[in-house]
Design a protein around this motif. Structure first.
Motif, PDB file in Angstrom:
ATOM      1  N   UNK A 159      -9.043   7.135  11.383  1.00  0.00           N
ATOM      2  CA  UNK A 159      -7.644   7.119  10.944  1.00  0.00           C
ATOM      3  C   UNK A 159      -6.836   8.184  11.668  1.00  0.00           C
ATOM      4  N   UNK A 160      -7.466   9.328  11.914  1.00  0.00           N
ATOM      5  CA  UNK A 160      -6.845  10.421  12.667  1.00  0.00           C
ATOM      6  C   UNK A 160      -7.865  10.915  13.680  1.00  0.00           C
ATOM      7  N   UNK A 161      -7.470  11.082  14.923  1.00  0.00           N
ATOM      8  CA  UNK A 161      -8.379  11.501  15.981  1.00  0.00           C
ATOM      9  C   UNK A 161      -8.710  12.987  15.815  1.00  0.00           C
ATOM     10  N   UNK A 162     -10.003  13.339  15.713  1.00  0.00           N
ATOM     11  CA  UNK A 162     -10.343  14.758  15.539  1.00  0.00           C
ATOM     12  C   UNK A 162     -10.085  15.561  16.815  1.00  0.00           C
ATOM     13  N   UNK A 163      -9.457  16.723  16.720  1.00  0.00           N
ATOM     14  CA  UNK A 163      -9.233  17.563  17.900  1.00  0.00           C
ATOM     15  C   UNK A 163     -10.557  18.063  18.495  1.00  0.00           C
ATOM     16  N   UNK A 164     -10.501  18.485  19.734  1.00  0.00           N
ATOM     17  CA  UNK A 164     -11.701  18.973  20.401  1.00  0.00           C
ATOM     18  C   UNK A 164     -12.292  20.171  19.665  1.00  0.00           C
ATOM     19  N   UNK A 165     -11.431  21.015  19.102  1.00  0.00           N
ATOM     20  CA  UNK A 165     -11.934  22.194  18.381  1.00  0.00           C
ATOM     21  C   UNK A 165     -12.817  21.795  17.203  1.00  0.00           C
ATOM     22  N   UNK A 166     -12.501  20.675  16.568  1.00  0.00           N
ATOM     23  CA  UNK A 166     -13.316  20.185  15.449  1.00  0.00           C
ATOM     24  C   UNK A 166     -14.691  19.774  15.957  1.00  0.00           C
ATOM     25  N   UNK A 167     -14.709  19.045  17.087  1.00  0.00           N
ATOM     26  CA  UNK A 167     -15.994  18.604  17.659  1.00  0.00           C
ATOM     27  C   UNK A 167     -16.849  19.793  18.075  1.00  0.00           C
ATOM     28  N   UNK A 168     -16.214  20.794  18.656  1.00  0.00           N
ATOM     29  CA  UNK A 168     -16.971  21.965  19.101  1.00  0.00           C
ATOM     30  C   UNK A 168     -17.545  22.728  17.905  1.00  0.00           C
ATOM     31  N   UNK A 169     -16.756  22.847  16.832  1.00  0.00           N
ATOM     32  CA  UNK A 169     -17.241  23.536  15.643  1.00  0.00           C
ATOM     33  C   UNK A 169     -18.391  22.763  14.995  1.00  0.00           C
ATOM     34  N   UNK A 170     -18.274  21.417  14.968  1.00  0.00           N
ATOM     35  CA  UNK A 170     -19.348  20.594  14.403  1.00  0.00           C
ATOM     36  C   UNK A 170     -20.620  20.722  15.220  1.00  0.00           C
ATOM     37  N   UNK A 171     -20.474  20.761  16.556  1.00  0.00           N
ATOM     38  CA  UNK A 171     -21.648  20.911  17.414  1.00  0.00           C
ATOM     39  C   UNK A 171     -22.330  22.253  17.187  1.00  0.00           C
ATOM     40  N   UNK A 172     -21.528  23.301  16.974  1.00  0.00           N
ATOM     41  CA  UNK A 172     -22.104  24.626  16.724  1.00  0.00           C
ATOM     42  C   UNK A 172     -22.896  24.628  15.410  1.00  0.00           C
ATOM     43  N   UNK A 173     -22.380  23.924  14.413  1.00  0.00           N
ATOM     44  CA  UNK A 173     -23.104  23.819  13.142  1.00  0.00           C
ATOM     45  C   UNK A 173     -24.414  23.088  13.353  1.00  0.00           C
ATOM     46  N   UNK A 174     -24.365  22.003  14.123  1.00  0.00           N
ATOM     47  CA  UNK A 174     -25.578  21.214  14.377  1.00  0.00           C
ATOM     48  C   UNK A 174     -26.630  22.026  15.120  1.00  0.00           C
ATOM     49  N   UNK A 175     -26.183  22.859  16.067  1.00  0.00           N
ATOM     50  CA  UNK A 175     -27.151  23.672  16.824  1.00  0.00           C
ATOM     51  C   UNK A 175     -27.811  24.725  15.943  1.00  0.00           C
ATOM     52  N   UNK A 176     -27.103  25.139  14.888  1.00  0.00           N
ATOM     53  CA  UNK A 176     -27.662  26.161  14.006  1.00  0.00           C
ATOM     54  C   UNK A 176     -28.487  25.568  12.870  1.00  0.00           C
ATOM     55  N   UNK A 177     -28.494  24.232  12.775  1.00  0.00           N
ATOM     56  CA  UNK A 177     -29.284  23.557  11.748  1.00  0.00           C
ATOM     57  C   UNK A 177     -30.671  23.267  12.306  1.00  0.00           C
ATOM     58  N   UNK A 178     -31.745  23.780  11.707  1.00  0.00           N
ATOM     59  CA  UNK A 178     -33.077  23.631  12.278  1.00  0.00           C
ATOM     60  C   UNK A 178     -33.457  22.193  12.561  1.00  0.00           C
ATOM     61  N   UNK A 179     -33.232  21.331  11.625  1.00  0.00           N
ATOM     62  CA  UNK A 179     -33.586  19.927  11.831  1.00  0.00           C
ATOM     63  C   UNK A 179     -32.936  19.119  10.735  1.00  0.00           C
ATOM     64  N   UNK A 180     -32.841  17.823  10.967  1.00  0.00           N
ATOM     65  CA  UNK A 180     -32.318  16.961   9.918  1.00  0.00           C
ATOM     66  C   UNK A 180     -33.276  16.984   8.747  1.00  0.00           C
TER      67      UNK A 180
END
Length: 389
Positions: free
Chosen positions: A59-80
């Motif tokens: 509905x709304x295109x996420x800004x690049x800053x949102x994607x970068x922040x999400x990726x940083x969270x994913x990298x800090x998460x040990x595993x699914x």
């Protein structure tokens, strides 16, 4: 290899909405669990799951800053996260707070994004409200649900009418009537007035029926009197335009003055205040004078208004379309073409029906000058606009 953590890095290219969803799912987190993590990462601790879904659903295109922040969270998460324990099924339907957050994001995007891109998410929210009614609810929750239904149906009506190029009057009116009925169940005169006013727009600007539009605009103003200076004033503004369409300058100007008085009373307690911005009065007044044949006055008023509409691109395209009409009717071809080029630039981005319809109307009125190069170029751009995907 047991216990080894493989860092997650989202691909550099692709649909950003899908990338955000994929990143969250890689973490093994639900939207409700992921939203507070993402909110803290971007400095918005109040970020809700509904707002996150609005990005993920497109509905709304996420800004690049949102994607970068999400990726940083994913990298800090040990595993699914995985579990061998079967958890009992849980109700995954979003809360009313989530739906309201999603609606707020959609409403904010309405003025600058094509309505066709917002319809799926709005429709989903309305379906979620309907599904929630199947549960046993307290009277208080049912009242909240009715209020949320009123807001959602109102937005659906706006989106449907705009996406249909202001042609599907019946479906839009059905949604506005649904919003009015839900608002009446909770005793909300402001939303009732808003729904009546939206039906008035259909009569005035879709069906070209100023008498029906006048009746609905006056009904909206009456419904809002004592509850919202904003809606009372907006109802009177559109009633003034109906008088102008009917050729009554005296009634038009008297109603404009009454609208100005109402709008001057808006304060922080007015729940409809978000529906009005300062340029709105001059935008409608300029349109009135255009209908009354005072083209030079309309052109001055509307040109000044267009310069003040910075973040409402659909409204600005409408104003510029009217500016073009005012210049055409004075034989000012170059000025009309200049306003049309600006309106076309905006309409190409937003596909707003109001602006598109005025662009086509002004272009038709340029027919006597069709052999002039400046008009040829306008026709070429309008053709590109009509054939664009």
């Amino acid at each position: 290899m047991a216990g080894r953590v493989i860092p997650f890095v989202p691909p550099a290219h692709g649909d950003p909405c899908q990338l955000l969803r994929t990143t969250r799912e890689r973490c093994g987190l639900s939207p409700r669990e992921f939203a507070p993590l993402l909110g803290r990462a971007i400095g918005r601790p109040d970020l809700t799951a509904g707002a996150l879904r609005t990005w993920e659903d497109g509905a709304v295109r996420p800004p690049r800053a949102i994607l970068e922040a999400a990726a940083a969270i994913a990298r800090s998460t040990p595993t699914a996260r995985t579990s061998t324990v079967t958890e009992p099924p849980r109700d995954v339907r979003p809360s009313l707070d989530d739906i309201r957050a999603g609606l707020q994001a959609l409403d904010g995007a309405y003025g600058r994004a094509p309505s066709t891109s917002l319809l799926p998410a709005a429709s989903q929210h309305l379906g979620q409200i309907g599904a929630s009614r199947e549960r046993r609810l307290t009277a208080a929750i049912r009242r909240e649900l009715d209020a949320c239904e009123a807001d959602t149906a109102m937005l659906m009506g706006q989106l449907v009418w705009d996406a249909s190029q202001r042609r599907d009057h019946a479906t839009a009116r059905t949604y506005f009537d649904q919003a009015i009925a839900a608002a009446r169940r909770v005793g909300d005169p402001v939303t009732v007035a808003h729904g009546l006013l939206r039906n008035g727009y259909i009569a005035l600007y879709g069906e070209n029926d100023p008498l029906a539009g006048l009746t609905l605009a006056q009904a909206a103003a009456a419904a809002a009197t004592g509850s919202s200076h904003t809606l009372a004033g907006l109802g009177l503004l559109h009633a003034a335009e109906a008088h102008a369409m009917l050729g009554s300058r005296r009634d038009c100007e008297q109603t404009l003055a009454a609208a100005d008085t109402q709008l001057g009373g808006i304060d922080g307690s007015d729940t409809g205040a978000h529906l009005f911005t300062e340029p709105e009065f001059d935008r409608l007044a300029g349109s009135c004078y255009l209908s009354l044949g005072r083209h030079a006055h309309a052109a001055r008023l509307l040109t000044e208004t267009a310069a003040r509409l910075h973040d409402r691109q659909k409204s600005r395209a409408i104003v510029l379309g009217n500016v073009a009409l005012a210049h055409v009717r004075q034989g000012e071809v170059d000025a009309a073409a200049g306003a049309l080029h600006q309106a076309i630039d905006l309409a190409a981005q937003t596909r707003g029906a109001g602006g598109l319809n005025l662009i086509f109307k002004a272009t038709r009125e340029l027919a006597p000058w069709r052999h002039e190069p400046v008009v040829h170029y306008v026709h070429d751009r309008v053709h590109e606009l009509m054939t664009a995907p």
